[in-house]
Write a protein that holds these residues in place. Structure first.
Motif: not given
Lengths: 134, 120
Positions: A18, A47, B20-24, B53-56, B58-59
């Motif tokens: 993040v 990524e 802004d989300m972290h994976d967990q 502001d972004m989607v990768d 994982f999201i």
């Protein structure tokens, strides 16, 4: 080609992914990128930072703001000292994954940037360099 | 650990992702939502991602999984508010979110959910 500024930050834990995204957003703005190009660079960085944490066991992200004549660019290097990738050609195939992901990280990141370099070997860690120009 | 709040509005659940989300955090939302659908027998889930502001990948995968999970639990999911630059990037990344319903904003998303539920 000149390097205007450069720096480095750790990419060790999930929260660092993040932080890396936020740092890259700021750098892309400083670089003068349009919103859509900023988003592509941030997404590619997300990524690769995740790969560094999950597969590389943590590492670092180096960044450089570049000047080349009238254009400016942002280069990011993700490096780790993890297990490395045995078959880099296979790793650059859409849908291939050594973990549980979608297999879009490396190939997707490559599509989002202007220049992409992958350097990895078993036991030697992994180094991925991406550059996007304005 | 942080949690993304899930609001209940009648037979629908409403999620607004503002951090802004972290994976967990993304994984926790996935689990929380299926639990809430089961508890409340919700018929629809509306996910507002206008602040992202972004989607990768994982999201993106989280969004696809939520949509598939809720469908199995008899609920429809609509994702609303994706920013144009996020959509452009997502497609170039290689994620087209098959099977995920989208709408431009919350109002259109709610309308779509009501139509889906009414047509069953």
């Amino acid at each position: 080609m000149n390097v205007r500024t450069h720096g480095s930050m750790p990419v060790r834990r999930e929260q660092d992914v993040v932080l890396a995204r936020q740092a890259v957003r700021k750098l892309a703005v400083d670089c003068g990128m349009r919103l859509v190009d900023q988003t592509k660079m941030v997404t590619a960085a997300s990524e690769l930072a995740r790969n560094t944490v999950v597969y590389g066991g943590g590492g670092d992200m180096d960044w450089e703001l570049l000047e080349d004549g009238a254009r400016t660019g942002l280069r990011l290097v993700f490096r780790d000292e993890g297990p490395g990738i045995a078959d880099t050609a296979l790793a650059m195939t859409d849908g291939w994954t050594s973990g549980s992901g979608l297999g879009l990280g490396l190939t997707g990141a490559r599509r989002l940037v202007s220049e992409f370099e992958l350097d990895s070997a078993p036991g030697k860690g992994t180094r991925v360099s991406i550059t996007r120009w304005t | 650990m942080d949690r993304i709040p899930i609001l209940r509005m009648g037979e629908f659940l409403l999620v607004t992702i503002q951090v802004d989300m972290h994976d967990q955090l993304a994984l926790a939302l996935q689990d929380d939502l299926s639990e809430r659908i089961s508890k409340t027998a919700a018929r629809g889930v509306l996910i507002d991602i206008s602040a992202l502001d972004m989607v990768d990948s994982f999201i993106g995968r989280m969004i696809g999984t939520i949509s598939a999970q809720s469908r199995i639990m008899d609920a429809h999911t609509v994702v609303v508010g994706m920013q144009p630059e996020v959509a452009i990037t997502l497609v170039e990344l290689g994620l087209t979110l098959p099977g995920v319903s989208t709408a431009l904003d919350v109002e259109r998303g709610m309308k779509l959910l009501r139509q889906r539920v009414a047509s069953e």
